[in-house]
Design a protein around this motif. Structure first.
Motif, PDB file in Angstrom:
ATOM      1  N   HIS A 227       0.860  -1.325  -0.035  1.00 43.71           N
ATOM      2  CA  HIS A 227       0.022   0.027  -0.019  1.00 43.71           C
ATOM      3  C   HIS A 227       0.902   1.310  -0.062  1.00 43.71           C
ATOM      4  O   HIS A 227       0.667   2.290   0.221  1.00 43.71           O
ATOM      5  CB  HIS A 227      -0.980   0.041   1.267  1.00 43.71           C
ATOM      6  CG  HIS A 227      -1.666  -1.051   1.289  1.00 43.71           C
ATOM      7  ND1 HIS A 227      -2.616  -1.855   0.103  1.00 43.71           N
ATOM      8  CD2 HIS A 227      -2.107  -2.121   2.221  1.00 43.71           C
ATOM      9  CE1 HIS A 227      -3.192  -2.841   0.626  1.00 43.71           C
ATOM     10  NE2 HIS A 227      -2.916  -3.150   1.888  1.00 43.71           N
ATOM     11  N   ALA A 228       1.960   1.180  -0.392  1.00 41.97           N
ATOM     12  CA  ALA A 228       2.968   2.378  -0.743  1.00 41.97           C
ATOM     13  C   ALA A 228       3.138   2.943   0.509  1.00 41.97           C
ATOM     14  O   ALA A 228       3.671   4.168   0.337  1.00 41.97           O
ATOM     15  CB  ALA A 228       2.214   3.223  -1.853  1.00 41.97           C
ATOM     16  N   GLY A 229       2.848   2.678   1.877  1.00 41.90           N
ATOM     17  CA  GLY A 229       3.225   3.288   2.937  1.00 41.90           C
ATOM     18  C   GLY A 229       2.468   4.251   3.102  1.00 41.90           C
ATOM     19  O   GLY A 229       2.400   5.123   4.327  1.00 41.90           O
ATOM     20  N   PHE A 230       1.289   4.252   2.586  1.00 40.82           N
ATOM     21  CA  PHE A 230      -0.088   5.268   2.716  1.00 40.82           C
ATOM     22  C   PHE A 230      -0.928   4.917   3.834  1.00 40.82           C
ATOM     23  O   PHE A 230      -1.234   5.782   4.568  1.00 40.82           O
ATOM     24  CB  PHE A 230      -0.668   5.191   1.406  1.00 40.82           C
ATOM     25  CG  PHE A 230      -2.246   5.858   1.493  1.00 40.82           C
ATOM     26  CD1 PHE A 230      -2.543   7.012   1.621  1.00 40.82           C
ATOM     27  CD2 PHE A 230      -3.425   5.065   1.523  1.00 40.82           C
ATOM     28  CE1 PHE A 230      -3.721   7.536   1.983  1.00 40.82           C
ATOM     29  CE2 PHE A 230      -4.696   5.376   1.849  1.00 40.82           C
ATOM     30  CZ  PHE A 230      -4.807   6.848   2.062  1.00 40.82           C
ATOM     31  N   THR A 231      -1.046   3.550   3.977  1.00 39.96           N
ATOM     32  CA  THR A 231      -1.778   3.064   5.225  1.00 39.96           C
ATOM     33  C   THR A 231      -1.231   1.697   5.517  1.00 39.96           C
ATOM     34  O   THR A 231      -0.910   0.980   4.917  1.00 39.96           O
ATOM     35  CB  THR A 231      -3.323   2.926   4.675  1.00 39.96           C
ATOM     36  OG1 THR A 231      -4.019   2.423   5.770  1.00 39.96           O
ATOM     37  CG2 THR A 231      -3.738   2.022   3.513  1.00 39.96           C
ATOM     38  N   THR A 232      -1.758   1.451   6.847  1.00 43.99           N
ATOM     39  CA  THR A 232      -1.499  -0.024   7.295  1.00 43.99           C
ATOM     40  C   THR A 232      -2.831  -0.888   7.047  1.00 43.99           C
ATOM     41  O   THR A 232      -2.727  -2.094   7.250  1.00 43.99           O
ATOM     42  CB  THR A 232      -1.127   0.147   8.750  1.00 43.99           C
ATOM     43  OG1 THR A 232      -2.332   0.678   9.612  1.00 43.99           O
ATOM     44  CG2 THR A 232       0.149   0.474   8.924  1.00 43.99           C
ATOM     45  N   GLY A 233      -3.972  -0.406   6.734  1.00 43.48           N
ATOM     46  CA  GLY A 233      -5.081  -1.007   6.476  1.00 43.48           C
ATOM     47  C   GLY A 233      -5.409  -1.218   4.967  1.00 43.48           C
ATOM     48  O   GLY A 233      -4.476  -1.017   4.173  1.00 43.48           O
ATOM     49  N   GLU A 234      -6.537  -1.161   4.451  1.00 41.45           N
ATOM     50  CA  GLU A 234      -7.013  -1.572   3.293  1.00 41.45           C
ATOM     51  C   GLU A 234      -7.406  -0.054   2.573  1.00 41.45           C
ATOM     52  O   GLU A 234      -8.398   0.528   3.095  1.00 41.45           O
ATOM     53  CB  GLU A 234      -8.136  -2.284   3.098  1.00 41.45           C
ATOM     54  CG  GLU A 234      -8.360  -2.843   1.893  1.00 41.45           C
ATOM     55  CD  GLU A 234      -7.336  -3.665   1.042  1.00 41.45           C
ATOM     56  OE1 GLU A 234      -7.504  -3.631  -0.293  1.00 41.45           O
ATOM     57  OE2 GLU A 234      -6.878  -4.387   1.807  1.00 41.45           O
ATOM     58  N   PRO A 235      -6.712   0.388   1.579  1.00 48.20           N
ATOM     59  CA  PRO A 235      -6.754   1.555   1.230  1.00 48.20           C
ATOM     60  C   PRO A 235      -8.190   1.748   0.596  1.00 48.20           C
ATOM     61  O   PRO A 235      -8.670   0.751  -0.283  1.00 48.20           O
ATOM     62  CB  PRO A 235      -5.643   1.836   0.204  1.00 48.20           C
ATOM     63  CG  PRO A 235      -5.180   0.593  -0.489  1.00 48.20           C
ATOM     64  CD  PRO A 235      -5.413  -0.345   1.007  1.00 48.20           C
ATOM     65  N   TRP A 236      -8.768   2.985   0.577  1.00 44.30           N
ATOM     66  CA  TRP A 236     -10.298   3.149  -0.008  1.00 44.30           C
ATOM     67  C   TRP A 236     -10.102   3.080  -1.462  1.00 44.30           C
ATOM     68  O   TRP A 236     -11.318   2.980  -1.959  1.00 44.30           O
ATOM     69  CB  TRP A 236     -10.656   4.578   0.400  1.00 44.30           C
ATOM     70  CG  TRP A 236     -10.166   5.704  -0.394  1.00 44.30           C
ATOM     71  CD1 TRP A 236      -8.930   6.298   0.059  1.00 44.30           C
ATOM     72  CD2 TRP A 236     -10.407   6.472  -1.591  1.00 44.30           C
ATOM     73  NE1 TRP A 236      -8.393   7.331  -0.813  1.00 44.30           N
ATOM     74  CE2 TRP A 236      -9.433   7.476  -1.742  1.00 44.30           C
ATOM     75  CE3 TRP A 236     -11.657   6.253  -2.385  1.00 44.30           C
ATOM     76  CZ2 TRP A 236      -9.663   8.425  -2.825  1.00 44.30           C
ATOM     77  CZ3 TRP A 236     -11.861   7.259  -3.398  1.00 44.30           C
ATOM     78  CH2 TRP A 236     -10.791   8.280  -3.596  1.00 44.30           C
TER      79      TRP A 236
END
Length: 563
Positions: free
Chosen positions: A436-445
């Motif tokens: 997720h490219a370091g954007f989030t530790t979850g599931e990106p929207w």
């Protein structure tokens, strides 16, 4: 004529943050205010002066925040008012101003103002919005206008039997600025934000706030059963009055430290001169769309290759038209536009870095305030889209639904969405090569672009020849060089299909900006003899062992100081 004491924003660079896709601090897959705070080091390192935040107000998120239900609160998906206060304070400590997105042509249909307005025909807020009785006949809508998001601009309210106007989504009813109570409420809200520390506003579709009270249909659109009512809502009869009133009521007395930017679809050079003439006290600069429509065929879903000569004609007209009065915003990318390196450059592995830096150099070489959209500084490109289900943007989804309902081939609809959808600008910022490219530790929207493994901030941060490093150098040059900020503009080689060249001149120096917007090499001296022997101020390919000062290589961009 170069002003003796120009406003601070003539030397500034603005960075746009689309919060939903910038950085997620809590793992819910949606970017937020604390995520932005956590990346202030990146913005400081880049050197930007202003951060423009796309809407973070409370919203049902029908149009990703451009449908506002409470102008004085932060949507929980982004955090809290305290989080925003902390972001403003920390940005100010670093010398970065914060500009809010002001969306006051319309509200959400869930805003308390509209809830009251639609409750009955006698409610005191009924005329805070545009209501009309149905017409007789096959099309009962009060006019035949088409929404910017597909379908009619009128929605029937079953409770009262009248239609309300929405130029965009049906969940974005248009405010009636003819009502002085509406204007007073907006002014009060704006002052509240300025008192809270905000440094100005980017005003969404602000040239639509004045509408002709008749709301009349325009002439028929060729090949369409609908008519065009744009004359009733683009630059309406009281726009200048409303903007001048806003300046008096909100900005007067503190405007020297602020920045006001008016997004104006369809604005002409002459209109922009008027709106941004300091003597009229309306706005500081405009956001216009002429150049990002040059690659459209019948509409944005029918893209055509950009002809560089068309771009020169457009940029040259705006540079000349605002040379003595007014100011322009300079941009390639924003939250509504596909990625420039894929659209106007070449995102193939061989040319992506060079075309991204070439386009940046070309843009920053003009008179006006440059804007960098998140991810543009690392050369982020359009994403890959496997199916219509991968898209999230209401405009894209509505177009797909309407086109397929008319019988269009689904594969052709998808092919049209891929290069043109606004979602290309809304994939998460690529911070590193991790999941997720370091954007989030979850599931990106919305899905991360698969190319983030190679194209990311971490990979470019210490690389002196990266797209990121080139943006740092461009921004530093803008800060340091008065000629680049304010110098007179002259277009060179107006008929050349591949090489863009212009000069910027003050009494002290002349800079030549020359960019090869193609993969075809050209001998510089044959095109521009005055460039031979000139001093290289900034280039995007001069670090290479095979660099030849006499040849403009593929996507070669240079800022030269002429002798």
């Amino acid at each position: 004529m170069i002003p003796a004491n120009p406003p601070w924003w003539t030397a500034a660079v603005v960075y746009q943050v689309y919060p939903r896709s910038f950085a997620d601090s809590d793992g819910d897959g949606i970017g937020d205010l604390n995520g932005i705070r956590g990346k202030l080091d990146h913005l400081t390192d880049l050197g930007v002066d202003v951060v423009w935040l796309s809407p973070v107000y409370r919203s049902p998120q029908d149009d990703n925040g451009y449908d506002i239900s409470d102008y004085r609160d932060v949507d929980p998906v982004f955090g809290t008012l305290a989080d925003l206060d902390a972001l403003i304070a920390e940005a100010h400590e670093r010398g970065i101003r914060i500009v809010m997105d002001l969306v006051v042509n319309h509200t959400s249909d869930e805003h308390p103002w509209f809830v009251e307005s639609r409750s009955s025909t006698t409610n005191p807020k009924r005329d805070w919005y545009w209501w009309r009785d149905p017409r007789d006949g096959e099309h009962p809508e009060p006019t035949s206008w088409q929404s910017f998001f597909s379908g009619p601009t009128w929605e029937l309210d079953e409770t009262t039997g009248q239609y309300y106007l929405h130029l965009f989504s049906r969940k974005q009813p248009d405010l009636n600025w003819e009502n002085p109570e509406v204007r007073a409420a907006v002014h009060e809200m704006m002052r509240w934000w300025l008192d809270r520390g905000v440094d100005g506003f980017r005003m969404d579709v602000i040239n639509m706030i004045s509408k002709h009270p008749d709301l009349a249909d325009g002439p028929p659109i060729p090949g369409s059963p609908w008519t065009d009512g744009s004359a009733s809502y683009l630059f309406g009869p009281r726009l200048h009055e409303f903007l001048a009133e806003m300046h008096r009521e909100v900005f007067a007395g503190r405007d020297a430290q602020l920045i006001t930017v008016g997004e104006m679809p369809g604005v002409t050079v002459d209109q922009a001169r008027q709106v941004t003439d300091p003597a009229r006290a309306e706005l500081d600069m405009v956001f216009q769309f002429e150049h990002v429509g040059l690659d459209h065929g019948a509409d944005k879903w029918d893209p055509r290759p950009l002809r560089l000569t068309d771009l020169k004609a457009s940029f040259g007209r705006w540079q000349e038209g605002l040379a003595d009065v007014g100011w322009n915003s300079l941009y390639w990318d924003n939250h509504d536009q596909p990625r420039a390196v894929s659209r106007f450059g070449d995102d193939s592995p061989a040319h992506r870095r060079d075309s991204a830096t070439c386009l940046a150099t070309l843009l920053h070489g003009h008179r006006g305030t440059p804007y960098v959209y998140q991810g543009e500084e690392i050369g982020m490109a359009n994403s890959t889209w496997g199916s219509v289900r991968d898209f999230r943007d209401i405009e894209s989804l509505n177009h797909a639904a309407e086109a397929t309902a008319r019988g269009a081939d689904p594969d052709e609809v998808l092919a049209a969405l891929r290069p043109a959808s606004r979602d290309n600008a809304r994939t998460p910022v690529q911070w590193d090569a991790t999941a997720h490219a370091g954007f989030t530790t979850g599931e990106p929207w919305i899905a991360v672009n698969p190319d983030h493994v190679e194209w990311n901030v971490a990979a470019q941060r210490e690389d002196p020849h990266s797209v990121l490093a080139h943006h740092r150098a461009l921004i530093a040059l803008r800060h340091a060089n008065r000629t680049l900020q304010l110098g007179r503009f002259a277009m060179l080689l107006p008929d050349h299909e591949h090489v863009y060249a212009c000069t910027r001149t003050t009494e002290d120096e002349t800079l030549l900006v020359v960019c090869n917007v193609s993969a075809t090499p050209y001998r510089l001296g044959e095109l521009l003899p005055e460039a031979v022997g000139a001093e290289l101020v900034l280039g995007n390919r001069d670090h290479r062992p095979d660099f030849d000062p006499a040849v403009l290589g593929p996507w070669d961009a240079r800022v030269l100081r002429l002798r």
